[in-house]
Design an enzyme around this catalytic site. Sequence first.
Site: not given
Length: 315
Positions: A10-12, A34, A178
């Site tokens: 995930g390259a966000g 990604d 969480h």
Amino acid sequence: MRRAKITIVGAGNVGATCAHWCAAGELGDVVLLDIPRTEDMPRGKALDLMQASPIMGFDSNIVGTTDYADTADSDVIVVTAGLPRKPGMSRDDLLATNAKIVTSVAEEIKATSPNAVIIVVSNPLDAMVQQMFKVTGFEPAKVIGQAGVLDTARYRTFLAMELGVSVEDISALLMGGHGDTMVPIPSCTSVGGIPVTQLISKERLDEIVDRTRKGGAEIVSLLKTGSAYYAPAAACAQMVEAIVKDKKRVIPVAAYCESEYGVGGYYVGVPVVLGSGGVERIIELSLTDEETKAFQNSVDAVKSLVSTMDGLLAE
């Protein structure tokens, strides 16, 4: 000796910022991955980070890719993949979509990096790490969730702001799921060794805890077009460091609890010793009656969430 290989799925915002922290800290070489439809985006971010290395003085190699073959034999994999929250959206709203995404990621990891330690960040966290564990079939010590480090950091931040002291002098612990049912442990919270209950009234402490529980939603409402990423990414990097450097850090993570705390086979936030093998042991605390009741309520919420997820995936 080769450097550790750290893959971030995930390259966000969270993934790219985690890559930044890991590379700048020279924790290892980084692969930023990604999905194929993002085309060259992860490559662009990786190249940009690499070009920062002469300025900031780090030698980590950073590769951007859309091919899991480039992640093969990773030592640590951080999974940030999934839809982020938007204003008015709870973590639970993300359940069905992100469960399918995590399932797909888990299958790829199982095939390419069977010896990795996996840190799951995707929300809703407790259900997503449970699904990652189920699909990979990895030993539970090697599949963990990042939540406790972030939640505790938020708690410590608010306590430091309230008291006008350094965050370095705040020692705190939060347990459970969480989200809105996370459980503060006042008996394990101190300021320079002084119990926090001697410095802040119970009423004010309750307000700070409530703000901590809603810490992510507060940032979502302020950003309006996204969710928190600096602190979540920093929390991931701290966990990666503990693993690749075998630091034996005592920190809260979402860990698989069987007999521990009477949980019975679910992932919940508990204090652990984190090292090269992942969760090397779970630390069982003697909780007060009030803390025990709140923790059980949080565990029940996690179990309900996992049951709902399993039902959605079975449809």
